[in-house]
Motif scaffolding. Structure first.
Motif, PDB file in Angstrom:
ATOM      1  N   VAL A  45       3.215  -1.747   4.012  1.00  0.00           N
ATOM      2  CA  VAL A  45       2.812  -0.341   3.951  1.00  0.00           C
ATOM      3  C   VAL A  45       4.053   0.521   3.811  1.00  0.00           C
ATOM      4  O   VAL A  45       5.007   0.383   4.589  1.00  0.00           O
ATOM      5  N   GLY A  46       4.045   1.401   2.823  1.00  0.00           N
ATOM      6  CA  GLY A  46       5.142   2.344   2.652  1.00  0.00           C
ATOM      7  C   GLY A  46       5.118   3.382   3.757  1.00  0.00           C
ATOM      8  O   GLY A  46       4.061   3.919   4.083  1.00  0.00           O
ATOM      9  N   LEU A  47       6.273   3.625   4.329  1.00  0.00           N
ATOM     10  CA  LEU A  47       6.398   4.599   5.411  1.00  0.00           C
ATOM     11  C   LEU A  47       7.087   5.845   4.871  1.00  0.00           C
ATOM     12  O   LEU A  47       8.289   5.827   4.607  1.00  0.00           O
ATOM     13  N   PRO A  48       6.325   6.931   4.699  1.00  0.00           N
ATOM     14  CA  PRO A  48       6.923   8.153   4.162  1.00  0.00           C
ATOM     15  C   PRO A  48       7.753   8.869   5.222  1.00  0.00           C
ATOM     16  O   PRO A  48       7.313   9.032   6.362  1.00  0.00           O
ATOM     17  N   VAL A  49       8.951   9.251   4.844  1.00  0.00           N
ATOM     18  CA  VAL A  49       9.832  10.040   5.711  1.00  0.00           C
ATOM     19  C   VAL A  49      10.521  11.090   4.851  1.00  0.00           C
ATOM     20  O   VAL A  49      10.550  10.985   3.627  1.00  0.00           O
ATOM     21  N   HIS A  50      11.081  12.102   5.514  1.00  0.00           N
ATOM     22  CA  HIS A  50      11.862  13.098   4.791  1.00  0.00           C
ATOM     23  C   HIS A  50      13.108  12.440   4.202  1.00  0.00           C
ATOM     24  O   HIS A  50      13.496  11.343   4.609  1.00  0.00           O
TER      25      HIS A  50
ATOM     26  N   PHE B 282       0.830  -1.196   0.000  1.00  0.00           N
ATOM     27  CA  PHE B 282       0.000   0.000   0.000  1.00  0.00           C
ATOM     28  C   PHE B 282       0.866   1.248   0.000  1.00  0.00           C
ATOM     29  O   PHE B 282       1.768   1.384   0.823  1.00  0.00           O
ATOM     30  N   ASP B 283       0.576   2.145  -0.938  1.00  0.00           N
ATOM     31  CA  ASP B 283       1.149   3.491  -0.932  1.00  0.00           C
ATOM     32  C   ASP B 283       0.046   4.378  -0.392  1.00  0.00           C
ATOM     33  O   ASP B 283      -0.863   4.785  -1.110  1.00  0.00           O
ATOM     34  N   PHE B 284       0.099   4.649   0.913  1.00  0.00           N
ATOM     35  CA  PHE B 284      -0.975   5.357   1.605  1.00  0.00           C
ATOM     36  C   PHE B 284      -0.955   6.842   1.306  1.00  0.00           C
ATOM     37  O   PHE B 284       0.095   7.487   1.333  1.00  0.00           O
ATOM     38  N   GLY B 285      -2.138   7.377   1.049  1.00  0.00           N
ATOM     39  CA  GLY B 285      -2.328   8.811   0.907  1.00  0.00           C
ATOM     40  C   GLY B 285      -3.646   9.200   1.541  1.00  0.00           C
ATOM     41  O   GLY B 285      -4.515   8.348   1.740  1.00  0.00           O
ATOM     42  N   GLU B 286      -3.794  10.469   1.871  1.00  0.00           N
ATOM     43  CA  GLU B 286      -5.030  10.906   2.522  1.00  0.00           C
ATOM     44  C   GLU B 286      -6.239  10.788   1.598  1.00  0.00           C
ATOM     45  O   GLU B 286      -7.354  10.594   2.069  1.00  0.00           O
ATOM     46  N   ARG B 287      -6.019  10.867   0.316  1.00  0.00           N
ATOM     47  CA  ARG B 287      -7.126  10.727  -0.646  1.00  0.00           C
ATOM     48  C   ARG B 287      -7.046   9.388  -1.383  1.00  0.00           C
ATOM     49  O   ARG B 287      -8.028   8.677  -1.501  1.00  0.00           O
ATOM     50  N   ARG B 288      -5.865   9.049  -1.903  1.00  0.00           N
ATOM     51  CA  ARG B 288      -5.715   7.837  -2.707  1.00  0.00           C
ATOM     52  C   ARG B 288      -4.769   6.854  -2.023  1.00  0.00           C
ATOM     53  O   ARG B 288      -3.807   7.250  -1.366  1.00  0.00           O
TER      54      ARG B 288
ATOM     55  N   LEU C 206       6.677  -2.548  -2.748  1.00  0.00           N
ATOM     56  CA  LEU C 206       6.699  -4.010  -2.622  1.00  0.00           C
ATOM     57  C   LEU C 206       8.014  -4.584  -3.123  1.00  0.00           C
ATOM     58  O   LEU C 206       8.587  -5.490  -2.507  1.00  0.00           O
ATOM     59  N   GLN C 207       8.511  -4.045  -4.217  1.00  0.00           N
ATOM     60  CA  GLN C 207       9.800  -4.513  -4.742  1.00  0.00           C
ATOM     61  C   GLN C 207      10.909  -4.246  -3.719  1.00  0.00           C
ATOM     62  O   GLN C 207      11.793  -5.085  -3.520  1.00  0.00           O
TER      63      GLN C 207
ATOM     64  N   VAL D  43       7.832  -0.319   5.273  1.00  0.00           N
ATOM     65  CA  VAL D  43       8.996  -0.183   4.393  1.00  0.00           C
ATOM     66  C   VAL D  43       9.236   1.289   4.097  1.00  0.00           C
ATOM     67  O   VAL D  43       8.300   2.017   3.760  1.00  0.00           O
ATOM     68  N   ASP D  44      10.478   1.710   4.240  1.00  0.00           N
ATOM     69  CA  ASP D  44      10.874   3.083   3.906  1.00  0.00           C
ATOM     70  C   ASP D  44      10.517   3.329   2.442  1.00  0.00           C
ATOM     71  O   ASP D  44      10.975   2.611   1.550  1.00  0.00           O
ATOM     72  N   GLU D  45       9.687   4.340   2.204  1.00  0.00           N
ATOM     73  CA  GLU D  45       9.250   4.588   0.827  1.00  0.00           C
ATOM     74  C   GLU D  45       9.914   5.815   0.205  1.00  0.00           C
ATOM     75  O   GLU D  45       9.426   6.336  -0.791  1.00  0.00           O
ATOM     76  N   ARG D  46      11.023   6.257   0.784  1.00  0.00           N
ATOM     77  CA  ARG D  46      11.708   7.413   0.195  1.00  0.00           C
ATOM     78  C   ARG D  46      11.965   7.173  -1.281  1.00  0.00           C
ATOM     79  O   ARG D  46      12.436   6.104  -1.674  1.00  0.00           O
ATOM     80  N   HIS D  47      11.647   8.137  -2.076  1.00  0.00           N
ATOM     81  CA  HIS D  47      11.927   8.160  -3.518  1.00  0.00           C
ATOM     82  C   HIS D  47      11.056   7.219  -4.355  1.00  0.00           C
ATOM     83  O   HIS D  47      11.258   7.121  -5.552  1.00  0.00           O
ATOM     84  N   THR D  48      10.075   6.522  -3.745  1.00  0.00           N
ATOM     85  CA  THR D  48       9.256   5.614  -4.563  1.00  0.00           C
ATOM     86  C   THR D  48       8.367   6.368  -5.538  1.00  0.00           C
ATOM     87  O   THR D  48       8.115   5.874  -6.632  1.00  0.00           O
TER      88      THR D  48
END
Length: 142
Positions: A60-65, A9-15, A131-132, A95-100
């Motif tokens: 779940v992708g974890l967004p960070v700076h 999952f690439d979580f967003g507030e809308r999508r 996921l990759q 999973v760290d999602e930086r740059h995905t």
């Protein structure tokens, strides 16, 4: 190495972008984008996908700076991951999602998808990248 199908999952507030894959073969594919603001509707759509695909893991992708520090979306993504675990009782990985998102844009451009045509696909391709990444570096269990 994990066994069984995984949904990411690439979580967003809308999508919420969703990808599916098999750790055994290490291939992730875009699956769907849920474009709803009401949580009950979002989780009903997720429940339908879980029923259809019967995953063994949720990622779940974890967004960070860029420097790895957390921000408001990090907290929201963690909360979303906790809800997934609570509702579906499946192992959930962060999973760290930086740059995905940048990787997803690049992948779509390479496939000839540009501009406005990218928007409906961007979140699920970002989930594919998440996921990759999990296949390569399993991340943290929740």
């Amino acid at each position: 190495m994990h066994d069984g199908t995984a949904l990411a999952f690439d979580f967003g507030e809308r999508r919420i972008g969703i990808a599916i894959g098999e750790p055994l073969v290490g291939v992730a594919s875009p699956l769907a984008t849920i474009d709803r603001e009401i949580n009950d509707e979002r989780f009903a759509a997720i429940a339908s996908l879980i029923e259809q695909w019967r995953p063994a893991h949720l990622v779940v992708g974890l967004p960070v700076h860029a420097d790895g520090t957390e921000h408001d979306m990090t907290r929201l993504a963690r909360r979303f991951a906790q809800r997934l675990k609570g509702r579906f009782g499946l192992p959930v990985w962060l999973v760290d999602e930086r740059h995905t998102s940048l990787l997803a844009e690049s992948m779509l451009k390479e496939a000839g998808v540009r501009g406005r045509k990218q928007k409906p696909m961007l979140d699920q391709v970002a989930a594919q990248a998440i996921l990759q990444t999990w296949f390569d570096v399993p991340g943290m269990p929740l």
